[in-house]
Scaffold this active site. Structure first.
Site, PDB file in Angstrom:
ATOM      1  N   GLU A  21     -40.359  80.504  20.618  1.00 36.47           N
ATOM      2  CA  GLU A  21     -39.620  81.546  21.341  1.00 36.47           C
ATOM      3  C   GLU A  21     -39.610  81.297  22.841  1.00 36.47           C
ATOM      4  O   GLU A  21     -38.595  81.510  23.513  1.00 36.47           O
ATOM      5  CB  GLU A  21     -40.216  82.927  21.028  1.00 36.47           C
ATOM      6  CG  GLU A  21     -39.887  83.462  19.654  1.00 36.47           C
ATOM      7  CD  GLU A  21     -40.726  82.841  18.549  1.00 36.47           C
ATOM      8  OE1 GLU A  21     -40.446  83.121  17.364  1.00 36.47           O
ATOM      9  OE2 GLU A  21     -41.675  82.071  18.866  1.00 36.47           O
TER      10      GLU A  21
ATOM     11  N   HIS B 197     -45.199  92.742  12.799  1.00 35.02           N
ATOM     12  CA  HIS B 197     -43.760  92.676  12.553  1.00 35.02           C
ATOM     13  C   HIS B 197     -43.123  94.068  12.514  1.00 35.02           C
ATOM     14  O   HIS B 197     -42.031  94.242  11.976  1.00 35.02           O
ATOM     15  CB  HIS B 197     -43.462  91.968  11.228  1.00 35.02           C
ATOM     16  CG  HIS B 197     -43.870  90.531  11.198  1.00 35.02           C
ATOM     17  ND1 HIS B 197     -45.172  90.136  11.060  1.00 35.02           N
ATOM     18  CD2 HIS B 197     -43.137  89.390  11.298  1.00 35.02           C
ATOM     19  CE1 HIS B 197     -45.238  88.809  11.072  1.00 35.02           C
ATOM     20  NE2 HIS B 197     -44.018  88.334  11.223  1.00 35.02           N
TER      21      HIS B 197
END
Length: 327
Positions: free
Chosen positions: A63, A132
């Site tokens: 990322e 998450h």
């Protein structure tokens, strides 16, 4: 007919991405598994086959790397859309966003801009566990230079995404994954929902409920339930937190005299506190009761479905808060 056209939120996002890629050759998308796989939530299905691997780019699992690439691309005049999959993963790219993208326009006196969009799914409800499922809007909203979008409906998901891509500043779009399958009216044309303009989802006279993202839907359900008791609730969806349409919120509370603010994120130092302060500063002379907050407790989101359900605010909590400000 366009007026009868209903799409899910995911379909609306896919259509927005398709139309943006068709409309502007500067636009490209980059992220993990967004090409042949179509993205973790299938928001990019079919895009790589149509536009090619140079404009729908499957990135490695880094990322920090591909967000940094996108910041550089934006500085050269391109319009990158970064798919970060889960909003939790934004923490892996915070240097690129906080110390780079958010600062360039200010540090160059407006000579450089970063027209970058970050898309990510967030929120609890799927037993995806603590890494998450978290809500990151407060940490994003606290960074000057970043704009923050929280769509709640398919119509707004498409229109706000288009407006975000056309904005000259870095914009974070946090999508409620529990609303991805929700259907709603979506025009076929390429349209914008302006950033910084709230939506009065339901008019009312007794209490103003300001709800964000996935919490808009339980707020509307609570308003319907309370209407059966003769309580008239106005429901406002800010749609964007940065910029925030404080005028619409303050005007509503100044008229109703009571306010409840609802956000799925934890309570401490969060969005509900900022909204409550905005109301207190703007409508203090009209308040007939303290502003009440409905939000999650200060805990990581549990994996257990029963425990997870216990930490997600819902209709019952909103109904009780409205009754509380009326009492």
């Amino acid at each position: 007919m366009s007026g009868d056209r209903n799409l899910t939120m995911l379909q609306a996002i896919n259509e927005a991405l398709t139309q943006l890629l068709e409309d502007d050759e500067r636009v490209f998308i980059i992220g993990e598994d967004i090409g042949r796989h179509g993205g973790s939530f299938q928001a990019t299905v079919g895009l790589q086959a149509k536009f090619g691997a140079r404009r729908v780019v499957d990135a490695p699992i880094s990322e920090a790397g591909f967000t940094g690439l996108a910041v550089g691309a934006a500085l050269t005049g391109l319009r990158p859309i970064v798919d970060l999959m889960f909003a939790d993963f934004i923490t892996l790219a915070m240097d690129q966003l906080v110390n780079q993208a958010a600062k360039y326009r200010y540090m160059t006196g407006g000579q450089a801009s970063v027209p970058l969009v970050i898309r990510a799914a967030q929120g609890a409800g799927q037993s995806s566990a603590a890494q998450h499922s978290q809500l990151v809007q407060a940490m994003v909203a606290n960074v000057p230079g970043l704009k923050l979008v929280l769509p709640a409906t398919p119509h707004d998901a498409k229109g706000l995404l288009i407006a975000a891509v056309r904005d000259p500043n870095p914009v974070i779009v946090l999508e409620p994954k529990m609303a991805y399958g929700r259907k709603g009216h979506v025009p076929e044309e390429l349209y914008e929902v302006p950033l910084g303009v709230a939506n009065v989802c339901r008019p009312g006279d007794d209490v103003t409920v300001v709800a964000t993202s996935a919490m808009v839907h339980p707020a509307l359900q609570a308003a319907s339930a309370l209407a059966e008791e003769g309580i008239s609730v106005e429901v406002i969806d800010p749609r964007t937190l940065v910029p925030l349409d404080a005028d619409t919120i303050v005007a509503s509370v100044s008229r109703t005299g009571r306010a409840v603010v609802v956000d799925e994120a934890p309570r401490s130092y969060g969005i509900t506190g900022e909204l409550a302060a905005t109301i207190a500063e703007g409508a203090f002379d009209f308040l007939q009761a303290p502003v009440r907050r409905v939000c999650a407790p200060d805990v990581p989101v549990p994996f257990s479905p029963r425990l997870e359900k216990a930490v997600i605010p819902g209709v019952a909590e909103i109904v009780n808060a409205v009754r509380g400000v009326l009492a």
